[in-house]
Design an enzyme around this catalytic site. Structure first.
Site, short mmCIF file in Angstrom:
data_model
loop_
_atom_site.label_atom_id
_atom_site.label_comp_id
_atom_site.label_asym_id
_atom_site.label_seq_id
_atom_site.Cartn_x
_atom_site.Cartn_y
_atom_site.Cartn_z
N THR A 35 0.81 -1.22 0.00
CA THR A 35 0.00 0.00 0.00
C THR A 35 0.84 1.27 0.00
O THR A 35 2.05 1.25 0.27
CB THR A 35 -0.94 0.02 1.22
OG1 THR A 35 -0.16 0.04 2.41
CG2 THR A 35 -1.86 -1.19 1.23
N ASP A 36 0.17 2.38 -0.27
CA ASP A 36 0.81 3.69 -0.22
C ASP A 36 0.48 4.36 1.12
O ASP A 36 -0.11 3.73 2.00
CB ASP A 36 0.39 4.55 -1.41
CG ASP A 36 -1.11 4.83 -1.46
OD1 ASP A 36 -1.81 4.65 -0.43
OD2 ASP A 36 -1.59 5.24 -2.53
N TYR A 37 0.82 5.62 1.24
CA TYR A 37 0.59 6.33 2.51
C TYR A 37 -0.89 6.50 2.83
O TYR A 37 -1.26 6.75 3.97
CB TYR A 37 1.28 7.69 2.49
CG TYR A 37 2.78 7.58 2.44
CD1 TYR A 37 3.49 7.09 3.53
CD2 TYR A 37 3.48 7.93 1.29
CE1 TYR A 37 4.87 6.96 3.48
CE2 TYR A 37 4.85 7.81 1.24
CZ TYR A 37 5.55 7.32 2.33
OH TYR A 37 6.90 7.19 2.28
#
Length: 159
Positions: A35-37
Site C-alpha cells: 500500500t501507499d501512505y
C-alpha cells in the site's frame, strides 16, 4: 461495480469457466507493504500481481517460466493499458483474473481484472501485450519457442 458477464459458474482448480470464456484466477491479499501512505494498494502492486497471475497461469498448463528463461527466451511487456476503477484497501483480499486473448505471431495479448473476493467490486481492468525476445541476441523472435506454442494451444483448447 459488478460485471454480470464474468460471474464464475464452474471452478476447475484455478481456471474458471464464465460462459464461453476461461479465466485463470489468482488470489491476493493487500498487505501493508503493498500500500501507499493512504492505506490503499499502490498502483505498481496491481501490475506485480498481474505478472504473478500470468506466470502461475502458464505454470498451471505445464510451462514453467524459469525453463523458458533458461532456454534464452523472455516474454517482455511492450504494451500495458490499465484502468483503475476503485482503490483496494489494506487488508482486503481479492482475485486477479487473467486470460490470454488471441495473439498475433510472437505477440501475446492478456486481459486482466482484479476484483474483490466476493466479486462485488472491480478494482482494476487491464490489457498487456508481450513479445518473445531472444535474450542472447536481444531481438524479438520470429516465432515462439515450441514450449510456448504448445502452452498457448492448451490455453486455446480451454476456450
Amino acid at each position: 461495480m459488478s460485471d454480470p458477464q464474468n460471474k464464475s459458474s464452474t471452478a476447475i482448480q484455478n481456471q474458471v469457466l464464465t460462459g464461453e470464456e476461461v479465466w485463470f484466477e489468482y488470489p491476493v491479499r493487500a498487505y501493508p507493504h503493498h500500500t501507499d501512505y493512504g492505506g490503499v494498494v499502490w498502483h505498481g502492486t496491481y501490475i506485480q500481481w498481474m505478472e504473478e497471475a500470468r506466470v502461475e497461469c502458464f505454470k498451471s498448463i505445464g510451462l514453467d517460466y524459469a525453463d523458458l528463461v533458461a532456454m534464452g527466451c523472455e516474454l517482455l511487456v511492450v504494451e500495458l493499458s490499465t484502468r483503475y476503477h476503485r482503490a483496494m484497501p489494506m487488508g482486503a483480499t481479492g482475485i486477479v483474473k487473467t486470460r490470454m486473448n488471441t495473439g498475433n505471431g510472437v505477440r501475446l495479448n492478456w486481459d486482466y481484472q482484479i476484483l474483490s473476493e466476493d466479486r462485488s467490486q472491480v478494482y482494476l481492468s487491464a490489457q498487456v501485450t508481450l513479445v518473445a525476445v531472444d535474450t542472447e541476441k536481444g531481438k524479438i523472435m520470429r516465432r515462439l519457442p515450441p514450449i510456448v506454442s504448445e502452452a498457448i494451444d492448451r490455453l486455446e483448447m480451454m476456450r
